[in-house]
Design a protein around this motif. Structure first.
Motif, PDB file in Angstrom:
ATOM      1  N   ALA A  74      20.160  -0.227   2.573  1.00 25.94           N
ATOM      2  CA  ALA A  74      20.734   1.049   2.111  1.00 25.94           C
ATOM      3  C   ALA A  74      19.872   1.689   1.035  1.00 25.94           C
ATOM      4  N   GLU A  75      19.943   3.004   0.998  1.00 25.58           N
ATOM      5  CA  GLU A  75      19.438   3.784  -0.129  1.00 25.58           C
ATOM      6  C   GLU A  75      20.655   4.291  -0.869  1.00 25.58           C
ATOM      7  N   THR A  76      20.726   4.044  -2.141  1.00 23.68           N
ATOM      8  CA  THR A  76      21.834   4.579  -2.934  1.00 23.68           C
ATOM      9  C   THR A  76      21.339   4.966  -4.311  1.00 23.68           C
ATOM     10  N   LEU A 113      19.023   7.750   5.475  1.00 23.60           N
ATOM     11  CA  LEU A 113      17.839   7.020   5.017  1.00 23.60           C
ATOM     12  C   LEU A 113      16.643   7.950   5.056  1.00 23.60           C
ATOM     13  N   PHE A 114      15.625   7.595   4.286  1.00 26.42           N
ATOM     14  CA  PHE A 114      14.332   8.276   4.359  1.00 26.42           C
ATOM     15  C   PHE A 114      13.895   8.330   5.834  1.00 26.42           C
ATOM     16  N   GLY A 115      13.417   9.505   6.284  1.00 18.07           N
ATOM     17  CA  GLY A 115      13.130   9.724   7.703  1.00 18.07           C
ATOM     18  C   GLY A 115      12.193   8.697   8.316  1.00 18.07           C
ATOM     19  N   HIS A 164      10.722  -0.535  -3.152  1.00 18.37           N
ATOM     20  CA  HIS A 164      10.282   0.664  -3.871  1.00 18.37           C
ATOM     21  C   HIS A 164       9.182   1.411  -3.144  1.00 18.37           C
ATOM     22  N   SER A 165       9.283   2.729  -3.185  1.00 18.77           N
ATOM     23  CA  SER A 165       8.113   3.573  -2.998  1.00 18.77           C
ATOM     24  C   SER A 165       7.643   3.881  -4.417  1.00 18.77           C
ATOM     25  N   ALA A 166       6.579   3.218  -4.834  1.00 20.69           N
ATOM     26  CA  ALA A 166       6.049   3.439  -6.194  1.00 20.69           C
ATOM     27  C   ALA A 166       5.476   4.840  -6.330  1.00 20.69           C
ATOM     28  N   THR A 167       5.213   5.445  -5.171  1.00 21.64           N
ATOM     29  CA  THR A 167       4.717   6.815  -5.083  1.00 21.64           C
ATOM     30  C   THR A 167       5.601   7.800  -5.854  1.00 21.64           C
ATOM     31  N   LYS A 168       6.869   7.475  -5.971  1.00 19.61           N
ATOM     32  CA  LYS A 168       7.834   8.406  -6.553  1.00 19.61           C
ATOM     33  C   LYS A 168       7.915   8.177  -8.062  1.00 19.61           C
ATOM     34  N   TYR A 169       9.079   7.778  -8.570  1.00 26.73           N
ATOM     35  CA  TYR A 169       9.261   7.778 -10.028  1.00 26.73           C
ATOM     36  C   TYR A 169       8.474   6.688 -10.753  1.00 26.73           C
ATOM     37  N   ALA A 216      -0.574   8.693  -6.803  1.00 23.99           N
ATOM     38  CA  ALA A 216      -0.997   7.611  -5.912  1.00 23.99           C
ATOM     39  C   ALA A 216       0.146   7.198  -4.993  1.00 23.99           C
ATOM     40  N   VAL A 217      -0.220   6.599  -3.858  1.00 26.68           N
ATOM     41  CA  VAL A 217       0.765   6.086  -2.902  1.00 26.68           C
ATOM     42  C   VAL A 217       0.784   4.564  -3.005  1.00 26.68           C
ATOM     43  N   GLY A 218       1.981   3.998  -3.082  1.00 22.18           N
ATOM     44  CA  GLY A 218       2.100   2.540  -3.157  1.00 22.18           C
ATOM     45  C   GLY A 218       3.553   2.129  -3.039  1.00 22.18           C
ATOM     46  N   GLY A 219       3.787   0.826  -2.957  1.00 23.43           N
ATOM     47  CA  GLY A 219       5.155   0.343  -2.823  1.00 23.43           C
ATOM     48  C   GLY A 219       5.287  -1.077  -3.321  1.00 23.43           C
ATOM     49  N   SER A 221       0.805  -1.225   0.000  1.00 27.38           N
ATOM     50  CA  SER A 221       0.000   0.000   0.000  1.00 27.38           C
ATOM     51  C   SER A 221       0.838   1.274   0.000  1.00 27.38           C
ATOM     52  N   SER A 222       2.131   1.168   0.334  1.00 28.76           N
ATOM     53  CA  SER A 222       3.031   2.332   0.336  1.00 28.76           C
ATOM     54  C   SER A 222       4.458   1.813   0.354  1.00 28.76           C
ATOM     55  N   GLY A 223       5.409   2.715   0.178  1.00 29.77           N
ATOM     56  CA  GLY A 223       6.803   2.319   0.310  1.00 29.77           C
ATOM     57  C   GLY A 223       7.117   1.880   1.734  1.00 29.77           C
ATOM     58  N   MET A 224       6.558   2.582   2.713  1.00 29.16           N
ATOM     59  CA  MET A 224       6.802   2.198   4.105  1.00 29.16           C
ATOM     60  C   MET A 224       6.238   0.805   4.390  1.00 29.16           C
ATOM     61  N   ALA A 225       5.077   0.496   3.804  1.00 30.66           N
ATOM     62  CA  ALA A 225       4.501  -0.845   3.996  1.00 30.66           C
ATOM     63  C   ALA A 225       5.418  -1.908   3.397  1.00 30.66           C
ATOM     64  N   ALA A 226       6.120  -1.566   2.309  1.00 29.89           N
ATOM     65  CA  ALA A 226       7.055  -2.515   1.698  1.00 29.89           C
ATOM     66  C   ALA A 226       8.212  -2.807   2.654  1.00 29.89           C
ATOM     67  N   ILE A 227       8.706  -1.758   3.311  1.00 33.33           N
ATOM     68  CA  ILE A 227       9.822  -1.942   4.251  1.00 33.33           C
ATOM     69  C   ILE A 227       9.348  -2.721   5.482  1.00 33.33           C
ATOM     70  N   LEU A 228       8.172  -2.345   5.996  1.00 29.39           N
ATOM     71  CA  LEU A 228       7.624  -3.041   7.165  1.00 29.39           C
ATOM     72  C   LEU A 228       7.386  -4.524   6.852  1.00 29.39           C
ATOM     73  N   ILE A 281      18.109  -3.097  -1.013  1.00 23.12           N
ATOM     74  CA  ILE A 281      18.391  -1.746  -1.525  1.00 23.12           C
ATOM     75  C   ILE A 281      17.065  -1.047  -1.821  1.00 23.12           C
ATOM     76  N   ASP A 282      16.900   0.138  -1.234  1.00 23.44           N
ATOM     77  CA  ASP A 282      15.768   1.005  -1.566  1.00 23.44           C
ATOM     78  C   ASP A 282      16.147   1.716  -2.869  1.00 23.44           C
ATOM     79  N   ASN A 283      15.482   1.317  -3.960  1.00 23.53           N
ATOM     80  CA  ASN A 283      15.883   1.773  -5.300  1.00 23.53           C
ATOM     81  C   ASN A 283      15.003   2.908  -5.817  1.00 23.53           C
ATOM     82  N   CYS A 284      14.429   3.627  -4.859  1.00 22.24           N
ATOM     83  CA  CYS A 284      13.460   4.670  -5.157  1.00 22.24           C
ATOM     84  C   CYS A 284      14.016   5.779  -6.052  1.00 22.24           C
ATOM     85  N   PHE A 285      15.269   6.185  -5.816  1.00 24.40           N
ATOM     86  CA  PHE A 285      15.787   7.379  -6.494  1.00 24.40           C
ATOM     87  C   PHE A 285      16.213   7.116  -7.931  1.00 24.40           C
ATOM     88  N   LEU A 286      16.587   5.879  -8.253  1.00 27.59           N
ATOM     89  CA  LEU A 286      17.054   5.616  -9.611  1.00 27.59           C
ATOM     90  C   LEU A 286      16.077   4.766 -10.415  1.00 27.59           C
TER      91      LEU A 286
HETATM   92  C1  LIG Z   1       9.080   8.163  -0.114  1.00 28.18           C
HETATM   93  C2  LIG Z   1      10.120   7.185   0.242  1.00 28.18           C
HETATM   94  C3  LIG Z   1       9.814   6.046   0.999  1.00 28.18           C
HETATM   95  C4  LIG Z   1       8.446   5.801   1.583  1.00 28.18           C
HETATM   96  O1  LIG Z   1       7.495   5.610   0.597  1.00 28.18           O
HETATM   97  P1  LIG Z   1       5.937   5.959   0.812  1.00 28.18           P
HETATM   98  O2  LIG Z   1       5.334   5.510  -0.468  1.00 28.18           O
HETATM   99  O3  LIG Z   1       5.839   7.427   1.066  1.00 28.18           O
HETATM  100  O4  LIG Z   1       5.474   5.169   1.976  1.00 28.18           O
HETATM  101  C5  LIG Z   1      10.834   5.139   1.244  1.00 28.18           C
HETATM  102  N1  LIG Z   1      12.080   5.340   0.784  1.00 28.18           N
HETATM  103  C6  LIG Z   1      12.399   6.427   0.046  1.00 28.18           C
HETATM  104  C7  LIG Z   1      13.794   6.583  -0.436  1.00 28.18           C
HETATM  105  C8  LIG Z   1      11.441   7.391  -0.235  1.00 28.18           C
HETATM  106  O5  LIG Z   1      11.782   8.477  -0.938  1.00 28.18           O
END
Ligand SMILES: *Cc1c(COP(=O)(O)O)cnc(C)c1O
Length: 398
Positions: free
Chosen positions: A158-160, A115-117, A209-214, A221-224, A89-96, A187-192
């Motif tokens: 890690a996030e890289t 790391l993401f806060g 992934h936080s699919a919410t981003k790229y 939408a929010v997802g992961g 349902s979100s990127g945070m849910a993916a990590i949890l 690896i949190d691959n959100c940025f690349l």
């Molecule tokens: C936004 C973000 C998350 C969390 O994703 P949500 O979809 O907001 O829950 C995790 N990691 C990184 C690097 C992010 O930018």
């Protein structure tokens, strides 16, 4: 397996992004359909029994599986080169879900400091409560990672590249450390995104992934998602199925369509970011630009080798500390003042008082978050307009 799917193995990334994962229904639809349904019906009591018992594949309930969500999962798994993907349902849910699936009381995580806060809060506050401790190390310092690993370490995370300073770690070397100690690397691959970096090819076990981003790319939408080997993903799936942080079919459809333009968008994001970084570096009111696409960035060579592009999140420092940074931000008329990123719309934020505001002064200093630092997540507007919007405040500082 129909003909399209058997071909997927040979397809290039651009093709997978557009074609992978869609199993056509009997309607022979061209576009990917949405199944906004909570549940599914059976032809007989015996069929229901087989599907509930797992003897026969098929959908039972959308907290478990849904065809629209499945399309997104198959497409992202193909792009990341992983065996399986579970959407959340979100990127945070993916990590949890990953943590609940892989770890138990007494286990430890070693994670990068930048790391993401919310990830830090999840690790410290909520996993801490379950008896799972996290040690933090400098992202690019491989010796520090090695030294922080103990016999209890089960996961390296890690996030890289990092946000907002664009620091990079060698994923293959980090995977070696993890595997030598019997731990997994996520690896949190959100940025690349897989358009620019495929951590599994480089040795990582899991991609978050936080699919919410790229992956969406347009802030809708929010997802992961979690991607990795079947064996681990079956555990992650168990958490999502039982605990409920599942992705909605509608959001899954948005992400599926978002992936179709991922390669094009990421290339355009990188091009705008590179040119903006070069322009900022030459501006007399800017004392420093943090972007791994600039040759003077400490990990430029590694980023160039490991990544298919340098991403679109950059930091730069201006004269005048907080007042200077705030005046540049407040002088913008187009850029969105927001902590979000990964959008076609460019965003600007002051990390020291927003995304990193919870850190103590010492922690900010250690993390390189100065008062004069501004973060821009470069969007796809015309570069001239982005530059003009920043030039107004920067020129006023001179
Ligand atoms: C936004 C973000 C998350 C969390 O994703 P949500 O979809 O907001 O829950 C995790 N990691 C990184 C690097 C992010 O930018």
């Amino acid at each position: 397996m129909d003909q399209d799917q058997s071909r997927e193995l040979e397809w290039a990334l651009e093709t997978l992004a557009i074609r992978a994962g869609h199993e056509r229904t009997g309607e022979q639809e061209h576009g990917e359909p949405i199944f906004p349904t909570s549940s599914f019906v059976y032809g007989s009591a015996a069929e229901a029994a087989r599907k509930f018992g797992g003897e026969e594949p098929g959908n039972v309930y959308s907290r478990f599986t849904n065809p629209t969500v499945h399309t997104f999962e198959r497409r992202l798994a193909a792009l990341e080169g992983g065996e399986r993907c579970v959407a959340t349902s979100s990127g945070m849910a993916a990590i949890l879900a990953t943590a609940l699936a892989l770890l138990e009381a007494g286990d430890e995580i070693v994670a990068s400091r930048s790391l993401f806060g919310s990830t830090v809060s999840l690790f410290d506050k909520y996993l801490g409560k379950l008896g799972i401790a996290t040690r933090y190390v400098e992202l690019s310092d491989l010796d520090a990672w090695e030294a922080a690993v103990t016999p209890a370490t089960k996961l390296l995370f890690a996030e890289t590249p990092s946000n907002p300073l664009s620091e990079v770690v060698d994923i293959t070397a980090l995977a070696d450390i993890a595997h030598r100690h019997g731990a997994w690397l996520a690896i949190d691959n959100c940025f690349l995104t897989p358009a620019l970096q495929r951590p599994i090819d480089l040795g990582a076990d899991l991609v978050i992934h936080s699919a919410t981003k790229y992956l969406d790319g347009q802030g809708r939408a929010v997802g992961g998602a979690v991607v990795g080997p079947d064996k681990l993903l079956e555990e992650v799936f168990g958490v999502v199925r039982t605990c409920g942080p599942c992705l909605s079919p509608f959001n899954a459809w948005i992400f599926t369509k978002g992936l179709e333009t991922l390669g094009l968008r990421m290339r355009a994001h990188c091009e705008n970011a590179q040119r903006l970084a070069e322009w900022l570096a030459a501006h007399p009111a800017v004392s420093r630009v943090h972007y791994s696409g600039l040759p003077d960035h400490p990990q430029h060579a590694l980023a160039k080798r490991q990544q298919g592009g340098f991403g679109a999140v950059l930091g730069f420092e201006v004269k005048g500390e907080r007042q200077g940074a705030w005046s540049v931000i407040d002088a913008t008329r187009m850029l969105s003042i927001t902590g979000n990123l990964g959008d076609v719309k460019s965003t600007i934020t002051h990390p020291a008082t927003t995304t990193h505001g919870r850190l103590s002064d010492d922690q900010k200093q250690a993390a390189g978050i100065s008062e004069g630092l501004i973060r821009v997540a470069v969007g796809l507007e015309a570069l001239d307009d982005i530059r003009d919007d920043l030039a107004r405040g920067l020129d006023a500082l001179l």
